[in-house]
Scaffold this motif. Structure first.
Motif, PDB file in Angstrom:
ATOM      1  N   ALA A  34       0.826  -1.213   0.000  1.00  0.00           N
ATOM      2  CA  ALA A  34       0.000   0.000   0.000  1.00  0.00           C
ATOM      3  C   ALA A  34       0.863   1.266   0.000  1.00  0.00           C
ATOM      4  CB  ALA A  34      -0.926  -0.030   1.219  1.00  0.00           C
ATOM      5  N   PRO A  35       1.573   1.519  -1.081  1.00  0.00           N
ATOM      6  CA  PRO A  35       2.453   2.691  -1.091  1.00  0.00           C
ATOM      7  C   PRO A  35       1.695   4.007  -1.188  1.00  0.00           C
ATOM      8  CG  PRO A  35       2.433   1.662  -3.256  1.00  0.00           C
ATOM      9  CD  PRO A  35       1.611   0.773  -2.347  1.00  0.00           C
ATOM     10  N   LEU A  59       5.499   1.276  11.082  1.00  0.00           N
ATOM     11  CA  LEU A  59       4.052   1.269  11.301  1.00  0.00           C
ATOM     12  C   LEU A  59       3.634   0.284  12.393  1.00  0.00           C
ATOM     13  CD1 LEU A  59       3.022   1.726   7.587  1.00  0.00           C
ATOM     14  CD2 LEU A  59       2.872   3.390   9.435  1.00  0.00           C
TER      15      LEU A  59
HETATM   16  N1  GLU Z   1       0.928   4.070   2.768  1.00  0.00           N
HETATM   17  C1  GLU Z   1       1.807   3.748   3.853  1.00  0.00           C
HETATM   18  C2  GLU Z   1       3.230   4.099   3.463  1.00  0.00           C
HETATM   19  O1  GLU Z   1       3.531   4.196   2.282  1.00  0.00           O
HETATM   20  C3  GLU Z   1       1.778   2.278   4.221  1.00  0.00           C
HETATM   21  C4  GLU Z   1       0.534   1.904   4.873  1.00  0.00           C
HETATM   22  C5  GLU Z   1       0.453   0.456   5.300  1.00  0.00           C
HETATM   23  O2  GLU Z   1       1.149  -0.411   4.742  1.00  0.00           O
HETATM   24  O3  GLU Z   1      -0.346   0.194   6.185  1.00  0.00           O
HETATM   25  O4  GLU Z   1       4.048   4.278   4.350  1.00  0.00           O
END
Ligand code: GLU
Ligand code: ZN
Length: 307
Positions: free
Chosen positions: A14-15, A197
């Motif tokens: 999810a970039p 995260l």
């Molecule tokens: N969009 C987030 C990022 O690029 C990652 C989110 C996720 O993997 O939960 O750091």
């Protein structure tokens, strides 16, 4: 759905389109891809374009192009968060009808003056929504959870109990809300991503519980850092060279402790990925997160950007 019923593996990458993919994002993409493929699972892709001011024009397409060049082919339709705003608002509305949200006008300054954590100041003020963030009444705090790689992760109490923001004062939906609704709707069974995260996962579990949705497994990969600094788009880590996918893939496998054979260095991406899929071993991944989990209430606590 029954939480204990086995579900077929669905993973995702999810970039955020805040810049091109760099080595750190390749590690997350590759780790999540191999976890999924080695279990004959699906690997979905979502572009997290939730925050237009932080978006770099052309970055989303560059990310797709790079994943393609690296042979990291995703399943199913590509999801853009910018097309999901209605779904986020619908959940927000339903929680608001249940009295589970409220508006807050506290400034960052007020929050840092009260020890760095929001103390519920506006909870009973019934403020209107103008110029206000929306917070969630946190009645399902999560103090610890299990991570496949990091083991038991403890969440500082003040962080776990905070009524966190689900819609920002500028009207943008918060990362935690969007990511959980997206992952829940896609039926993601395991979230594999970077260890930056790790802490938000606690809040995300609270949200799954509120939604009565099955909580995915968690796997937070070590972060690639350069002289002590995390590689990130904000630090202007160099973009991956799409002409040489084999070298970066080999290095990413090496970083993930997979011991790729020397003679595969610079091999084509499909050869490297087939080797990696067959030889992928979770137990070889180094456990270190490369970040320090900050302590509660201390003035050293530095709030990660996404919290
Ligand atoms: N969009 C987030 C990022 O690029 C990652 C989110 C996720 O993997 O939960 O750091
Ligand atoms: Zn407030």
């Amino acid at each position: 759905m029954n939480n204990s019923a086995p579900r077929p593996y669905i993973g995702r990458f999810a970039p955020s389109p805040s810049g091109p993919l760099h080595f750190g994002s390749l590690v997350a993409a590759l780790g999540s891809y191999l976890q999924a493929r080695s279990q004959q699972g699906l690997w979905l892709l979502r572009i997290e374009d939730l925050d237009p001011p932080r978006e770099v024009p052309g970055a989303a397409d560059a990310i797709l192009h790079t994943l393609d060049a690296f042979g990291l082919h995703w399943d199913g339709p590509l999801v853009y968060q910018s097309q999901r705003l209605g779904a986020y608002q619908a959940v927000l509305d339903s929680w608001s009808r249940l009295g589970l949200t409220y508006h807050c006008r506290c400034t960052r300054k007020m929050i840092s003056a009260s020890g760095g954590f929001y103390n519920g100041h506006c909870r009973n003020l019934a403020l209107p929504d103008q110029e206000a963030a929306t917070r969630l009444v946190m009645n399902r705090p999560v103090y610890h959870f299990h991570d496949q790689l990091q083991g038991t992760v403890r969440i500082p109490r003040a962080l776990a109990e905070e009524d966190f923001i689900i819609r920002r004062r500028d009207g943008l939906y918060a990362y935690n809300l969007a990511v959980v609704l997206d992952d829940a709707d896609a039926g993601i069974t395991e979230v594999v991503r970077g260890a930056d995260l790790l802490e938000p996962s606690g809040r995300q579990i609270s949200l799954y519980q509120m939604l009565k949705a099955p909580v995915p497994r968690w796997l937070h990969l070590p972060l690639a850092s350069h002289s002590g600094h995390k590689l990130s788009k904000q630090n202007h880590a160099p973009a991956l060279d799409i002409q040489q996918p084999g070298q970066a893939l080999w290095q990413a496998l090496d970083f993930l402790g997979q011991q790729p054979p020397a003679d595969l260095f610079g091999a084509g991406s499909s050869e490297l990925l087939s080797w990696a899929q067959l030889n992928w071993r979770l137990s070889l991944i180094p456990k270190k997160t490369n970040i320090e989990l900050r302590c509660v209430g201390s003035s050293h606590f530095q709030r990660p950007a996404l919290l």
